[in-house]
Every structure is written in structure tokens, then in C-alpha cells.
Design a protein around this motif. Structure first.
Motif, PDB file in Angstrom:
ATOM      1  N   MET A 111     -27.787 -52.962 -10.983  1.00  0.00           N
ATOM      2  CA  MET A 111     -28.514 -52.908  -9.709  1.00  0.00           C
ATOM      3  C   MET A 111     -28.993 -51.483  -9.449  1.00  0.00           C
ATOM      4  SD  MET A 111     -28.929 -55.559  -7.621  1.00  0.00           S
ATOM      5  CE  MET A 111     -28.915 -57.169  -8.316  1.00  0.00           C
ATOM      6  N   GLN A 112     -30.027 -51.397  -8.674  1.00  0.00           N
ATOM      7  CA  GLN A 112     -30.679 -50.139  -8.358  1.00  0.00           C
ATOM      8  C   GLN A 112     -29.782 -49.224  -7.523  1.00  0.00           C
ATOM      9  OE1 GLN A 112     -34.461 -50.819  -6.554  1.00  0.00           O
ATOM     10  NE2 GLN A 112     -34.807 -48.682  -6.039  1.00  0.00           N
ATOM     11  N   LYS A 113     -29.868 -47.909  -7.808  1.00  0.00           N
ATOM     12  CA  LYS A 113     -29.152 -46.934  -6.987  1.00  0.00           C
ATOM     13  C   LYS A 113     -29.844 -46.852  -5.630  1.00  0.00           C
ATOM     14  CE  LYS A 113     -27.474 -42.187  -6.873  1.00  0.00           C
ATOM     15  NZ  LYS A 113     -26.853 -42.480  -5.618  1.00  0.00           N
ATOM     16  N   LEU A 114     -29.028 -46.871  -4.564  1.00  0.00           N
ATOM     17  CA  LEU A 114     -29.564 -46.871  -3.204  1.00  0.00           C
ATOM     18  C   LEU A 114     -29.278 -45.543  -2.518  1.00  0.00           C
ATOM     19  CD1 LEU A 114     -28.432 -50.462  -2.149  1.00  0.00           C
ATOM     20  CD2 LEU A 114     -30.636 -49.751  -3.104  1.00  0.00           C
ATOM     21  N   ASN A 115     -29.923 -45.345  -1.393  1.00  0.00           N
ATOM     22  CA  ASN A 115     -29.776 -44.124  -0.614  1.00  0.00           C
ATOM     23  C   ASN A 115     -28.583 -44.259   0.351  1.00  0.00           C
ATOM     24  OD1 ASN A 115     -30.233 -41.665   0.580  1.00  0.00           O
ATOM     25  ND2 ASN A 115     -32.002 -42.335   1.761  1.00  0.00           N
ATOM     26  N   PHE A 116     -27.407 -44.491  -0.230  1.00  0.00           N
ATOM     27  CA  PHE A 116     -26.137 -44.567   0.475  1.00  0.00           C
ATOM     28  C   PHE A 116     -25.117 -43.788  -0.359  1.00  0.00           C
ATOM     29  CE2 PHE A 116     -27.920 -48.660   2.086  1.00  0.00           C
ATOM     30  CZ  PHE A 116     -27.688 -48.482   3.443  1.00  0.00           C
ATOM     31  N   PRO A 117     -24.006 -43.387   0.242  1.00  0.00           N
ATOM     32  CA  PRO A 117     -22.940 -42.816  -0.589  1.00  0.00           C
ATOM     33  C   PRO A 117     -22.478 -43.856  -1.615  1.00  0.00           C
ATOM     34  CG  PRO A 117     -22.510 -42.409   1.745  1.00  0.00           C
ATOM     35  CD  PRO A 117     -23.671 -43.363   1.668  1.00  0.00           C
ATOM     36  N   PRO A 118     -21.878 -43.407  -2.719  1.00  0.00           N
ATOM     37  CA  PRO A 118     -21.389 -44.386  -3.705  1.00  0.00           C
ATOM     38  C   PRO A 118     -20.162 -45.133  -3.172  1.00  0.00           C
ATOM     39  CG  PRO A 118     -20.868 -42.139  -4.395  1.00  0.00           C
ATOM     40  CD  PRO A 118     -21.688 -42.039  -3.141  1.00  0.00           C
ATOM     41  N   TYR A 119     -20.141 -46.445  -3.380  1.00  0.00           N
ATOM     42  CA  TYR A 119     -19.022 -47.281  -2.942  1.00  0.00           C
ATOM     43  C   TYR A 119     -18.541 -48.126  -4.114  1.00  0.00           C
ATOM     44  CZ  TYR A 119     -20.740 -46.166   1.746  1.00  0.00           C
ATOM     45  OH  TYR A 119     -21.143 -45.498   2.877  1.00  0.00           O
ATOM     46  N   GLN A 120     -17.290 -48.528  -4.040  1.00  0.00           N
ATOM     47  CA  GLN A 120     -16.704 -49.431  -5.032  1.00  0.00           C
ATOM     48  C   GLN A 120     -16.807 -50.867  -4.509  1.00  0.00           C
ATOM     49  OE1 GLN A 120     -15.325 -48.606  -8.101  1.00  0.00           O
ATOM     50  NE2 GLN A 120     -16.262 -46.632  -7.647  1.00  0.00           N
ATOM     51  N   PHE A 121     -17.263 -51.764  -5.352  1.00  0.00           N
ATOM     52  CA  PHE A 121     -17.391 -53.169  -4.987  1.00  0.00           C
ATOM     53  C   PHE A 121     -16.666 -54.031  -6.008  1.00  0.00           C
ATOM     54  CE2 PHE A 121     -21.239 -51.188  -3.246  1.00  0.00           C
ATOM     55  CZ  PHE A 121     -21.143 -51.583  -1.919  1.00  0.00           C
ATOM     56  N   ARG A 122     -16.186 -55.178  -5.579  1.00  0.00           N
ATOM     57  CA  ARG A 122     -15.602 -56.167  -6.481  1.00  0.00           C
ATOM     58  C   ARG A 122     -16.714 -57.099  -6.932  1.00  0.00           C
ATOM     59  NH1 ARG A 122     -11.010 -58.865  -3.117  1.00  0.00           N
ATOM     60  NH2 ARG A 122     -11.218 -60.414  -4.763  1.00  0.00           N
ATOM     61  N   LEU A 123     -16.921 -57.152  -8.234  1.00  0.00           N
ATOM     62  CA  LEU A 123     -17.955 -58.002  -8.816  1.00  0.00           C
ATOM     63  C   LEU A 123     -17.293 -58.996  -9.760  1.00  0.00           C
ATOM     64  CD1 LEU A 123     -20.514 -55.206  -9.786  1.00  0.00           C
ATOM     65  CD2 LEU A 123     -20.580 -56.640  -7.755  1.00  0.00           C
ATOM     66  N   LYS A 124     -17.929 -60.148  -9.927  1.00  0.00           N
ATOM     67  CA  LYS A 124     -17.473 -61.105 -10.930  1.00  0.00           C
ATOM     68  C   LYS A 124     -18.672 -61.874 -11.451  1.00  0.00           C
ATOM     69  CE  LYS A 124     -16.403 -65.273  -8.305  1.00  0.00           C
ATOM     70  NZ  LYS A 124     -15.405 -66.277  -7.973  1.00  0.00           N
ATOM     71  N   SER A 125     -18.512 -62.398 -12.657  1.00  0.00           N
ATOM     72  CA  SER A 125     -19.553 -63.212 -13.255  1.00  0.00           C
ATOM     73  C   SER A 125     -19.167 -64.673 -13.073  1.00  0.00           C
ATOM     74  CB  SER A 125     -19.689 -62.884 -14.735  1.00  0.00           C
ATOM     75  OG  SER A 125     -20.720 -63.647 -15.299  1.00  0.00           O
ATOM     76  N   SER A 126     -20.115 -65.460 -12.589  1.00  0.00           N
ATOM     77  CA  SER A 126     -19.850 -66.871 -12.344  1.00  0.00           C
ATOM     78  C   SER A 126     -21.107 -67.672 -12.678  1.00  0.00           C
ATOM     79  CB  SER A 126     -19.461 -67.074 -10.880  1.00  0.00           C
ATOM     80  OG  SER A 126     -19.290 -68.424 -10.589  1.00  0.00           O
TER      81      SER A 126
END
Length: 152
Positions: A1-16
């Protein structure tokens, strides 16, 4: 995904089912990761982490009636008394913020009567304070944090 104009955050991702999903901490479930959802999740983290809005006062993607049409808002933040504090409209990074975007959130706000509006495509962010007495919105450099609002 594209880098956004926000501080970096950690997200939980999964493939489904050959799709990537991201965990939405407000809705307490994984949702398909679209470009708009990427912006929405960054916005929620920004509001929680940087602006200190309690997640217990946030609501995401609920239907509202505007005239006879059913629409869905992206993010709402309530005051503890239940009045709406902030309405946020999120767009995908590829969608430019135009007058139509402002018109859309203004129509939503006819039904919601929020104190503040935020519009973002993840790259550009706009903040407005509503001035109901003069029937206009005033642009702000940034959204006030939760503590600033509770002191006023």
C-alpha cells in the motif's frame, strides 16, 4: 500500500481468500484492505495516537439518512455527552480533494451537526470548525486534540 502523510503505524494484516485484510480496532474485526480503508485506518490511528481521542468515542462506517437517501460516514467522534464532535471523510489517495468532497461532508453534517470536519485522502488533510451562527466553516491548520477540547 501507498505511503501516506501520517506518522508510521503498526497494523495487523492477514491474507484471506487471496485478499489482504486489516484489523479495525474500533469495529473489532478484519476488513478488506482497499486504498480508502488504508486511509481510514491511518486516520483512526492518527486521531487516537496523535490527537488523543478515546477509541470508545469513535464510530466507523455507519448508515445515516440524509433526506430520503441512506449514506455511510467514514469516522465519527462523539463527545462524552453523545453530541457529535468530529466527522471525518476519507478518500483513497488517488482521489483528489475537491469542492465535491467538501459538499459531500457538508451534506452529511446537515444531519450530524458536528463541531469539526476532517477530510483526507491520506496525502492531504483539511480541518474545519463549524460556525453555525454564520452558516460557514472555518479552515484550521490542524484538528484540536482531545485535551484542548475538554479544557474549553
Amino acid at each position: 500500500m501507498q505511503k501516506l502523510n501520517f506518522p508510521p503505524y503498526q497494523f495487523r494484516l492477514k491474507s484471506s481468500e487471496n485478499k489482504i485484510a486489516i484489523f479495525d480496532d474500533i469495529r473489532k474485526k478484519f476488513v478488506i484492505l482497499t486504498p480508502e480503508e488504508w486511509v481510514r485506518q491511518h486516520t483512526v490511528m492518527y486521531l487516537k495516537e496523535e490527537k488523543q481521542y478515546p477509541k470508545s468515542l469513535m464510530n466507523i462506517e455507519k448508515a445515516i439518512k440524509i433526506n430520503s437517501l441512506t449514506k455511510r460516514y467514514d469516522v465519527i467522534i462523539f463527545h462524552p455527552n453523545g453530541k457529535i464532535n468530529v466527522v471525518v471523510e476519507c478518500k483513497a489517495p488517488s482521489v483528489p480533494i475537491t469542492q465535491d468532497t467538501f459538499d459531500q461532508i457538508a451534506r452529511y453534517n446537515l444531519a450530524l451537526n458536528a463541531d469539526f470536519l476532517m477530510i483526507t485522502n491520506g496525502l492531504n488533510h483539511y480541518y474545519c470548525k463549524m460556525d453555525y451562527q454564520n452558516e460557514r466553516y472555518d479552515f484550521l491548520q490542524e484538528l484540536p486534540n482531545y485535551q484542548q477540547q475538554t479544557l474549553n
